[in-house]
Design a protein around this motif. Structure first.
Motif, mmCIF file in Angstrom:
data_model
loop_
_atom_site.group_PDB
_atom_site.id
_atom_site.type_symbol
_atom_site.label_atom_id
_atom_site.label_comp_id
_atom_site.label_asym_id
_atom_site.label_seq_id
_atom_site.Cartn_x
_atom_site.Cartn_y
_atom_site.Cartn_z
ATOM 1 N N TRP A 241 -76.795 -87.337 -5.636
ATOM 2 C CA TRP A 241 -77.043 -87.112 -7.061
ATOM 3 C C TRP A 241 -77.482 -85.673 -7.285
ATOM 4 O O TRP A 241 -78.224 -85.107 -6.489
ATOM 5 N N THR B 299 -76.308 -86.733 -12.069
ATOM 6 C CA THR B 299 -74.861 -86.923 -12.012
ATOM 7 C C THR B 299 -74.445 -87.206 -10.576
ATOM 8 O O THR B 299 -74.904 -86.531 -9.643
ATOM 9 N N HIS C 49 -67.472 -90.084 -11.467
ATOM 10 C CA HIS C 49 -68.681 -89.311 -11.725
ATOM 11 C C HIS C 49 -69.575 -90.060 -12.713
ATOM 12 O O HIS C 49 -69.387 -90.000 -13.924
ATOM 13 N N GLN D 182 -73.081 -90.700 -14.681
ATOM 14 C CA GLN D 182 -74.127 -89.831 -15.223
ATOM 15 C C GLN D 182 -75.172 -90.696 -15.923
ATOM 16 O O GLN D 182 -74.855 -91.467 -16.823
#
Length: 618
Positions: free
Chosen positions: A141, A230, A236, A238
């Motif tokens: 992350w 993220t 991806h 978030q």
């Protein structure tokens, strides 16, 4: 394209009750003059009691999540009440910590503290950075932290990081998230970076001195810490978490604070917002489907997520032990007891980035992907024939197929990768793309059939190229003949000459009178003489000056009652005059009244005439 995903450990939204902690500040002075001692005392770490004002021999007991006595340190308050909720912010959830209580009870000391004894705000921000650094690098992350700082002063939202900004609006997005467009958002990378922005912004907050507090906060201050993490791998993900740190202004009894003028207006705005906050708590605890008045105040609008929303909330109620604060302490404890019954439903805010694959950009993708076909296209452009033009739709259909196939392959890969995600929306996208493929194939067949038809027509009629394909056989539009209008001859009346001369004579006499009247009124420069100045010339100059000095003396030394004795001065204007005098000093001349808000030149002239004539009449 982002997709919102709600994440929870048990499959349902967790329920979180508002945690309430009470902090009792120590005596600021010695024992009371009557020697009565404190009106409230703690029993243990969760219970306290206060004297019953109806019967002094009885006490009223309260139970809260935590009670911090007079000797409790700033570190103990932070560790027991604030630190447990900070870890939720890194997981994409919201958290809120706000201090409540009467003026002079120690709310700002609890939230801000001092350089030697830092409060909740600096400790919480430092802990957020420590939690981010403590995360293992193997998690995959990336973290980003930003801050915003604002105050609510007289029901106006002001940006403390940008003091030159005006009143900012409060908006709500489609997901019912509250945000403020135009609010400064600064990215910070360390605690020292935060301190660089926060300390100067804190000096911009509005404070003033009252009889009960030497440095009283005149506004509600809200610090927003936003943490975004993220995922480094596909897809991806978030997650966004927000931390609200709120220092509320204290409720005030104007009979004891001695507020006047601007301080009185500020106190009214503070008490009104806190009263709306109390109504919100009562509505949430009623249990019925009633309207919660979040929109009645800007404070409750911004605290909508903290009370009855999706945040882990902690309220620190500050109270004072002196008997002069008894009723303020009693009402603050009752509000805290009602607030601990509020239930929030926090959840993780997560977005998944879905790749956007265009459908209608077939030619551009074909140019980028098939570079080997460029020489063949150049040959087609150099020598065009009807047959080549007719076959152009089929060429376009061939170029459109790779983009559609790429999109199908990407969506199928996304379905395979999203094991723990909501597959329903992804499968809908796949079905929608297949429908688009079928529609594209139908349109391609229609274009091919039309192209073949046009090519056959062109072969059969070789001379038709010189003639236009579409001929306009309709006759041109003709204008309609203009209508002939009837000509009306004027009447000739020779016997009505005397009345006509009489009418003209009357009009000339009126014009003459108007000219004579205007010549008498007009000044040499062409402007009309003001009738309002005529009354001053009829008065004695000495008595006129004495009357003006008397009015000026009342304006500079009189209170509300004396100011209301003047003509055209009511309660509201009297308070405005006191406020202006408090800020700018005494009136040097009567014309300074035009600088007061709402006092125009015309109103000043009317005020001066009414008061001077009234003084002369007496």
């Amino acid at each position: 394209m982002a997709q919102r995903v709600t994440v929870s450990s048990d499959g349902n939204k967790k329920i979180s009750r508002v945690r309430v902690a009470v902090r009792l500040r120590p005596y600021l002075d010695k024992e009371d003059e009557k020697g009565e001692g404190p009106c409230v005392r703690g029993l243990d770490k969760q219970n306290l009691e206060i004297v019953n004002w109806r019967n002094a021999t009885e006490t009223v007991k309260y139970h809260f999540d935590a009670f911090h006595g007079e000797k409790t340190t700033q570190q103990e308050v932070f560790l027991s009440s604030v630190k447990p909720v900070l870890s939720h912010v890194l997981n994409g959830q919201n958290a809120s910590v706000f201090a409540y209580g009467p003026t002079g009870a120690g709310k700002t000391h609890t939230m801000l503290g001092s350089a030697e004894k830092p409060g909740v705000i600096p400790r919480a921000v430092r802990e957020v950075f420590n939690l981010v650094h403590a995360k293992d690098a193997e998690e995959g992350w990336d973290y980003s932290i930003s801050m915003s700082y604002l105050e609510i002063y007289n029901e106006k939202v002001l940006d403390l990081l940008s003091p030159s900004s005006q009143d900012l609006p409060i908006r709500q997005d489609k997901d019912k998230n509250i945000f403020i467009p135009g609010l400064t958002n600064v990215t910070i990378s360390s605690f020292s970076d935060f301190d660089t922005h926060f300390v100067p912004a804190s000096l911009n907050r509005t404070t003033a001195s009252t009889k009960l507090n030497q440095r009283s906060s005149r506004s509600h201050a809200i610090l927003l810490i936003k943490v975004v993490r993220t995922s480094r791998v596909l897809p991806h993900r978030q997650q966004t978490g927000k931390l609200y740190l709120v220092d509320l202004a204290g409720s005030e009894d104007n009979r004891r604070t001695g507020n006047q003028g601007i301080r009185l207006k500020e106190s009214g705005a503070i008490n009104l917002s806190l009263f709306t906050l109390s109504k919100v708590v009562d509505s949430l605890n009623s249990g019925a489907s009633v309207r919660v008045p979040y929109r009645d105040s800007k404070l409750t609008r911004l605290l909508q997520d903290s009370l009855g929303g999706s945040a882990h909330s902690v309220m620190i109620t500050n109270i004072a032990p002196e008997y002069k604060y008894y009723f303020d302490t009693f009402s603050a404890l009752n509000f805290a007891a009602k607030s601990k019954m509020i239930v929030n439903k926090p959840f993780t805010r997560e977005t998944v980035a879905v790749p956007v694959l265009p459908v209608k950009r077939a030619r551009e993708e074909h140019k980028a992907g098939g570079s080997g076909s460029e020489p063949h296209r150049k040959k087609q452009k150099d020598g065009k024939t009807p047959e080549q033009d007719a076959s152009s739709p089929s060429a376009n259909s061939i170029s459109a197929e790779p983009s559609v196939m790429d999109r199908l392959i990407a969506l199928e890969k996304l379905v395979m990768n999203c094991q723990n995600k909501d597959r329903l929306s992804v499968t809908k996208d796949v079905a929608q793309s297949r429908k688009e493929i079928q529609e594209l194939k139908k349109k391609q067949k229609e274009f091919e059939s039309k192209a073949m038809l046009f090519s056959q027509v062109a072969k059969e009629t070789p001379g038709s190229a010189e003639e236009p394909v579409f001929k306009n056989t309709t006759a041109p539009l003709q204008r309609k003949p203009a209508r002939q209008q009837a000509v009306v001859q004027p009447l000739q009346v020779s016997q009505l000459q005397p009345p006509v001369h009489l009418a003209v004579f009357k009009k000339q006499s009126v014009c003459v009178k108007k000219r004579e009247l205007s010549s008498r009124i007009e000044l040499p420069d062409g402007k009309e003489n003001m009738k309002e100045n005529s009354w001053e010339s009829q008065l004695d100059t000495q008595m006129l000056e004495q009357s003006k000095q008397k009015i000026l003396h009342i304006l500079n030394s009189g209170g509300v009652k004396e100011l209301k004795s003047l003509q055209q001065i009511g309660d509201k204007k009297a308070k405005l005059l006191l406020g202006w005098r408090e800020l700018n000093g005494q009136f040097t001349k009567l014309e300074d009244l035009e600088k007061v808000e709402g006092m125009t030149e015309k109103r000043f002239a009317s005020f001066l005439k009414a008061n001077i004539l009234s003084a002369m009449g007496k």
